[in-house]
Design a protein around this motif. Structure first.
Motif, PDB file in Angstrom:
ATOM      1  N   ARG A 161       0.802  -1.224   0.000  1.00 26.05           N
ATOM      2  CA  ARG A 161       0.000   0.000   0.000  1.00 26.05           C
ATOM      3  C   ARG A 161       0.837   1.277   0.000  1.00 26.05           C
ATOM      4  N   ASP A 162       2.027   1.243   0.611  1.00 26.28           N
ATOM      5  CA  ASP A 162       2.866   2.449   0.605  1.00 26.28           C
ATOM      6  C   ASP A 162       3.285   2.804  -0.815  1.00 26.28           C
ATOM      7  N   GLY A 163       3.715   1.797  -1.560  1.00 27.64           N
ATOM      8  CA  GLY A 163       4.099   2.027  -2.944  1.00 27.64           C
ATOM      9  C   GLY A 163       2.916   2.405  -3.812  1.00 27.64           C
ATOM     10  N   LEU A 164       1.745   1.852  -3.502  1.00 29.44           N
ATOM     11  CA  LEU A 164       0.540   2.193  -4.265  1.00 29.44           C
ATOM     12  C   LEU A 164       0.175   3.649  -4.049  1.00 29.44           C
ATOM     13  N   ASP A 183     -10.393  -7.774   3.050  1.00 33.62           N
ATOM     14  CA  ASP A 183      -9.145  -7.240   3.591  1.00 33.62           C
ATOM     15  C   ASP A 183      -8.505  -6.268   2.614  1.00 33.62           C
ATOM     16  N   VAL A 184      -8.489  -6.637   1.334  1.00 29.58           N
ATOM     17  CA  VAL A 184      -7.870  -5.774   0.322  1.00 29.58           C
ATOM     18  C   VAL A 184      -8.644  -4.462   0.198  1.00 29.58           C
ATOM     19  N   LEU A 185      -9.966  -4.555   0.083  1.00 25.15           N
ATOM     20  CA  LEU A 185     -10.764  -3.340  -0.046  1.00 25.15           C
ATOM     21  C   LEU A 185     -10.678  -2.486   1.215  1.00 25.15           C
ATOM     22  N   GLU A 195      -9.021   2.367   4.004  1.00 23.47           N
ATOM     23  CA  GLU A 195      -8.481   3.018   5.199  1.00 23.47           C
ATOM     24  C   GLU A 195      -7.172   3.746   4.947  1.00 23.47           C
ATOM     25  N   HIS A 196      -6.302   3.159   4.120  1.00 17.39           N
ATOM     26  CA  HIS A 196      -4.937   3.675   4.020  1.00 17.39           C
ATOM     27  C   HIS A 196      -4.597   4.345   2.684  1.00 17.39           C
ATOM     28  N   VAL A 197      -5.428   4.170   1.657  1.00 18.37           N
ATOM     29  CA  VAL A 197      -5.106   4.732   0.343  1.00 18.37           C
ATOM     30  C   VAL A 197      -6.099   5.811  -0.073  1.00 18.37           C
ATOM     31  N   LEU A 198      -7.385   5.513   0.048  1.00 15.78           N
ATOM     32  CA  LEU A 198      -8.407   6.466  -0.403  1.00 15.78           C
ATOM     33  C   LEU A 198      -8.277   7.848   0.240  1.00 15.78           C
TER      34      LEU A 198
END
Length: 311
Positions: free
Chosen positions: A265-268, A296-298, A303-306
């Motif tokens: 997720r950090d790289g995303l 889990d993926v969604l 939580e962390h990307v959107l």
């Protein structure tokens, strides 16, 4: 200024980047409808902007492993997802227009827009499978011209403006497909549909294309912006699809995949920040089934990307 349906503002906010999901999400074969509706509600609750689906008329084997995709009718599928959700946009990416009668597409699009409360976006492509064109009795080599002709009639049928609807009445002997929509349904070209970027910039509400290496994609965005400038119109969004294999390790480095990335997720987050700065307005995630539970993926993306994409 064009008065679009609510889907346009949700998909293309004035600030930030929006994220969508290709459906069925991380599915193999025909998806279970009840599970698909549950995942759609989860995506809606988490704040994803859109749910997309493809038009796959025939199960023609494709790809290195010669597998055949099996997808339900896109309009019926999106009607189901619209009924299961409240806010999220539903869209086609893309209807194969040279294989479909445009007035029938108009009927489905107007119906979906109405029953979803204006949450529908219509993406259209030209198709590329010779087997499908042969089965439907359509000319593969002439599909560029067919696409333009059917686009023109479809555009007229979907228009809220009486002055633009004359071609429909001429084609039908004076009868409408359905009453005109209150607001314009956004129409996107997916791929190039064998048209010039200048034509797409003039005729469509946006252009959707596939994931490329970042430098190459930046070049495509530059060409799109140049075409928009040449058309003399307002800015229009650039949409990108992306195969995503999201790793459980948040720090997992990005590895290229055909048409996407394997990444934590950090790289995303960093990747999305870069492509948004280049001019990408919306990203469609096509999630890889990598063994992780879809929830889990969604949930991780929600939580962390959107939150970072809304800035």
């Amino acid at each position: 200024m064009t008065d679009f349906n609510p889907a346009h503002a949700r998909l293309f906010p004035k600030q930030g980047l929006s994220l969508g999901l290709m459906t069925p999400v991380a599915a193999r074969g025909l998806a279970d409808p009840l599970e698909a509706c549950r995942v759609a509600r989860l995506a809606d609750d988490l704040g994803f902007a859109a749910l997309w689906t493809r038009d796959v008329p025939l199960m023609v084997p494709q790809g290195p492993d010669a597998t055949a995709s099996a997808l339900d009718d896109p309009f019926l599928w999106l009607g189901m997802l619209a009924a299961a959700t409240e806010r999220i946009v539903i869209g086609t990416a893309a209807i194969v227009l040279p294989l479909r009668q445009p007035l029938q597409v108009a009927k489905s699009a107007l119906t979906l827009d109405r029953i979803s409360g204006g949450r529908f976006v219509l993406g259209l492509g030209s198709g590329d499978r010779p087997e499908e064109f042969a089965a439907f009795g359509e000319d593969l080599q002439g599909r560029a011209g067919t696409f333009r002709e059917r686009w023109s009639l479809l555009r007229a049928a979907l228009s809220p403006e009486p002055s633009e609807r004359a071609p429909v009445l001429q084609a039908t002997g004076g009868y409408d497909v359905l009453p005109a929509p209150a607001r314009r349904i956004p129409m996107l070209v997916v791929g190039t549909a064998r048209q010039s970027l200048q034509w797409i910039a003039r005729e469509a509400e946006g252009w959707a294309t596939y994931h490329r290496e970042e430098t190459a994609q930046e070049g495509r965005i530059g060409l799109w912006q140049q075409a928009l400038a040449q058309s003399g119109g307002a800015p229009k969004p650039f949409v990108q699809s992306m195969l995503l294999d999201l790793q459980a390790d948040p720090t997992a480095p990005a590895e290229p995949l055909p048409l996407g990335l394997k990444v934590g997720r950090d790289g995303l987050r960093a990747y999305l920040q870069r492509v948004h700065a280049q001019g990408v307005a919306h990203v469609m995630f096509n999630l890889v089934d990598n063994g992780r539970p879809v929830d889990d993926v969604l949930g991780e993306i929600g939580e962390h990307v959107l939150p970072d994409t809304r800035r």
